[in-house]
Design a protein around this motif. Structure first.
Motif, mmCIF file in Angstrom:
data_model
loop_
_atom_site.group_PDB
_atom_site.id
_atom_site.type_symbol
_atom_site.label_atom_id
_atom_site.label_comp_id
_atom_site.label_asym_id
_atom_site.label_seq_id
_atom_site.Cartn_x
_atom_site.Cartn_y
_atom_site.Cartn_z
ATOM 1 N N UNK A 100 94.892 -44.641 80.038
ATOM 2 C CA UNK A 100 94.557 -43.214 80.137
ATOM 3 C C UNK A 100 93.634 -42.960 81.326
ATOM 4 N N UNK A 101 92.674 -43.845 81.537
ATOM 5 C CA UNK A 101 91.753 -43.676 82.663
ATOM 6 C C UNK A 101 92.503 -43.708 83.987
ATOM 7 N N UNK A 102 93.422 -44.657 84.125
ATOM 8 C CA UNK A 102 94.209 -44.771 85.357
ATOM 9 C C UNK A 102 95.057 -43.517 85.562
ATOM 10 N N UNK A 103 95.736 -43.091 84.503
ATOM 11 C CA UNK A 103 96.620 -41.926 84.604
ATOM 12 C C UNK A 103 95.853 -40.650 84.927
ATOM 13 N N UNK A 104 94.741 -40.432 84.236
ATOM 14 C CA UNK A 104 93.959 -39.218 84.485
ATOM 15 C C UNK A 104 93.320 -39.249 85.868
ATOM 16 N N UNK A 105 92.927 -40.437 86.342
ATOM 17 C CA UNK A 105 92.397 -40.539 87.702
ATOM 18 C C UNK A 105 93.468 -40.136 88.716
ATOM 19 N N UNK A 106 94.695 -40.586 88.472
ATOM 20 C CA UNK A 106 95.806 -40.226 89.357
ATOM 21 C C UNK A 106 96.049 -38.726 89.317
ATOM 22 N N UNK A 107 96.070 -38.156 88.114
ATOM 23 C CA UNK A 107 96.268 -36.719 87.963
ATOM 24 C C UNK A 107 95.173 -35.945 88.690
ATOM 25 N N UNK A 108 93.935 -36.367 88.491
ATOM 26 C CA UNK A 108 92.811 -35.690 89.147
ATOM 27 C C UNK A 108 92.906 -35.793 90.667
ATOM 28 N N UNK A 109 93.334 -36.947 91.171
ATOM 29 C CA UNK A 109 93.480 -37.120 92.620
ATOM 30 C C UNK A 109 94.543 -36.166 93.164
#
Length: 120
Positions: free
Chosen positions: A38-47
């Protein structure tokens, strides 16, 4: 519209194999693994959100410099609303950026590690 981690999985520009693997394993996944992913995915989304917001602001500033639009107190609010709408429509998430390659690699490594721990 509220976006979920599963929504992000389906729209991020990652391979279909990784998407299927994540979605198939999601409900039964170890909580620690799920948290890390989830952290990886949300970081990607935020980027992607930040890149899109910056693009929208820059395009609007160009228009303002050519006097096509006026800048006012609501400028950033409008840009965020425009970006939110684009992100909800998901067409922005289909863009490929260099940062997403790193996300793909992290997810592939994590899935492979997780599969090896489960299988062996």
């Amino acid at each position: 519209m509220k976006i979920t981690t599963k929504d992000i999985i389906t729209v991020l520009p990652i391979s279909d194999t990784i998407k299927r693997s994540l979605l198939d394993q999601w409900e039964s996944m170890d909580q620690d693994a799920k948290f890390d992913i989830e952290q990886i995915l949300w970081d990607a989304y935020d980027a992607i959100y930040d890149i899109t917001l910056e693009e929208n602001i820059n395009l609007e500033l160009i228009k303002a410099s050519q006097e096509e639009v006026k800048l006012d107190n609501e400028f950033y609010k409008r840009m965020r609303e425009k970006t939110d709408k684009q992100m909800q429509e998901s067409n922005v998430l289909k863009k490929d950026t260099s940062e997403l390659q790193l996300v793909r690699e992290k997810l592939e490594k994590f899935i492979n590690l997780n599969n090896n721990n489960v299988n062996g």
